[in-house]
Design an enzyme around this catalytic site. Structure first.
Site, PDB file in Angstrom:
ATOM      1  N   ARG A   1       0.821  -1.237   0.000  1.00  6.13           N
ATOM      2  CA  ARG A   1       0.000   0.000   0.000  1.00  6.13           C
ATOM      3  C   ARG A   1       0.844   1.271   0.000  1.00  6.13           C
ATOM      4  O   ARG A   1       0.493   2.273   0.632  1.00  6.13           O
ATOM      5  CB  ARG A   1      -0.954   0.031   1.214  1.00  6.13           C
ATOM      6  CG  ARG A   1      -1.993  -1.054   1.214  1.00  6.13           C
ATOM      7  CD  ARG A   1      -2.924  -0.968  -0.001  1.00  6.13           C
ATOM      8  NE  ARG A   1      -3.913  -2.034   0.049  1.00  6.13           N
ATOM      9  CZ  ARG A   1      -3.734  -3.251  -0.475  1.00  6.13           C
ATOM     10  NH1 ARG A   1      -2.614  -3.557  -1.114  1.00  6.13           N
ATOM     11  NH2 ARG A   1      -4.679  -4.153  -0.386  1.00  6.13           N
TER      12      ARG A   1
ATOM     13  N   SER B   1     -11.016   0.323   3.310  1.00  6.28           N
ATOM     14  CA  SER B   1     -10.243  -0.052   4.502  1.00  6.28           C
ATOM     15  C   SER B   1      -9.675   1.210   5.143  1.00  6.28           C
ATOM     16  O   SER B   1      -9.041   2.016   4.474  1.00  6.28           O
ATOM     17  CB  SER B   1      -9.070  -0.951   4.124  1.00  6.28           C
ATOM     18  OG  SER B   1      -9.531  -2.185   3.653  1.00  6.28           O
TER      19      SER B   1
ATOM     20  N   GLU C   1      -4.732   3.906   6.386  1.00  4.17           N
ATOM     21  CA  GLU C   1      -4.596   3.716   4.934  1.00  4.17           C
ATOM     22  C   GLU C   1      -5.272   4.883   4.219  1.00  4.17           C
ATOM     23  O   GLU C   1      -4.838   5.334   3.171  1.00  4.17           O
ATOM     24  CB  GLU C   1      -5.241   2.396   4.486  1.00  4.17           C
ATOM     25  CG  GLU C   1      -5.016   2.181   2.999  1.00  4.17           C
ATOM     26  CD  GLU C   1      -5.901   1.131   2.382  1.00  4.17           C
ATOM     27  OE1 GLU C   1      -6.861   1.513   1.680  1.00  4.17           O
ATOM     28  OE2 GLU C   1      -5.611  -0.068   2.582  1.00  4.17           O
TER      29      GLU C   1
END
Ligand code: EPU
Length: 319
Positions: A179, A228, A303
């Site tokens: 990520r 998320s 995130e």
């Protein structure tokens, strides 16, 4: 200077463009959470040349923020300084480029790339069906879902620098990890070349349907959410537990601040039940982090990108 005078003086400093420029532009409808304040200036370039010439002439002290489809971002209630760039239709093409390869514009939805690949009998890009965002956002954060991530399929990306130069980044220049991409933060991605392999349309469709079913069964896909909220922690540190398991163990499933709620269905998702502010959502996320830290000693990392001005001064670190 009041807000109207600030906007007028900012507009005076901006170069002429072929795309659209707007002052004091509401952004909440451009984000999936449906919260956040306005952009001082919103710029939708017509094409890459328009973007390059704008950035070349833009005074260097004016901050620039890029917004994709707004699926993984929390814009604070006070809005954003300077210029927000939102790439539109001129950047959304997905076209074949050599054997089992596609060139996708940064504003193309990841799901559109997956569908185009299916139609062209290219396999390997089905996972993009499960990513709720654009190609530009996926490049920025090495987005992934259902076992694959962008790093597995990227050949090269084109970006425009803050000073308006076009640059090509090959796969290894992207500095991908989980990520994350270490490509300079002020690069604006405009397209990507993605590699798949020969496949069969019906089999690809089945895989994509499986992904759709899995997402719909486990994630609140029809809610106002940012996907998320936290990255999954390093499994060695967390004993293999995912973010949602740590949040659940800390008793945060369903937790509410105002109209911001930790999803009952998937507790690593935050939801705007209707009237939440960005501050409610950010405070809720921070409350979850604190509880998880107290409960497990593990610090979850956001995130979701949080940007902009806080109205109360309580929040404010950009990530
Ligand atoms: N689950 C529960 N309860 C919950 C949450 C999940 O039982 O409260 C179960 C699900 O039903 C599923 C399993 O746990 O069987 C795993 O859930 P999920 O597939 O959502 O996986 P995740 O690790 O929580 C990651 C990505 C998602 C991506 C999925 C699928 C991160 C931070 N998130 O989520 O990405 O869709 O895997 O590959 O890595 C996003 O980045 O915005 C995103 C949605």
């Amino acid at each position: 200077m009041n807000a109207a005078a600030t906007h007028a003086s900012l507009l005076d400093q901006l170069p002429a463009v072929r795309g659209k420029l707007r002052a004091d532009a509401p952004l909440s409808d451009y984000t999936w959470f449906r919260v956040g304040g306005p952009a001082d200036i919103l710029f939708s370039p017509k094409d890459t040349d328009d973007l390059c010439s704008f950035l070349k002439a833009l005074p260097e002290d004016i901050p620039v923020t890029v917004l994709g489809v707004g699926s993984n971002v929390l814009i604070r209630d006070g809005g954003l300084d300077g210029v927000v760039i939102r790439l539109g239709a001129g950047f959304a093409k997905v076209e074949p480029e050599g054997p089992h390869r596609l060139r996708a514009g940064a504003a193309a939805l990841d799901v559109a790339v997956a569908k185009k690949a299916m139609k062209a009998s290219i396999t390997g890009l089905e996972f993009m069906r499960g990513i709720p965002g654009t190609v530009g956002g996926a490049l920025r954060m090495n987005a992934g879902a259902y076992g694959r991530e962008l790093t597995d399929v990227l050949i090269a990306a084109t970006a425009v620098t803050r000073t308006g130069e076009k640059v090509i980044l090959k796969h290894d220049d992207m500095g991908f990890s989980y990520r994350h991409s270490s490509a300079p933060k002020d690069f604006i991605f405009v397209d990507a070349v993605l590699q798949g392999e020969a496949g069969t349309e019906d089999i690809i469709r089945e895989r994509m349907d499986d992904i759709t079913d899995a997402r719909e069964a486990s994630q609140p896909v029809r809610s106002r959410t940012g996907g998320s909220t936290f990255k999954n922690p390093d499994p060695e540190q967390s004993g293999g537990r995912k973010a949602w398991q740590l949040i659940d163990a800390a008793g945060c499933r369903g937790l509410r601040i105002g109209d911001a709620q930790v999803s009952e269905q998937h507790c690593n998702f935050l939801i705007n039940l209707g009237m939440a502010t960005a501050e409610d959502l950010e405070k809720l996320g921070e409350a979850v982090r604190l509880e998880v830290e107290k409960n497990t000693g593990i610090t979850l990392e956001w995130e979701i990108r949080r940007i902009g001005r806080s109205l109360t001064g309580d929040m404010g670190r950009n990530e």
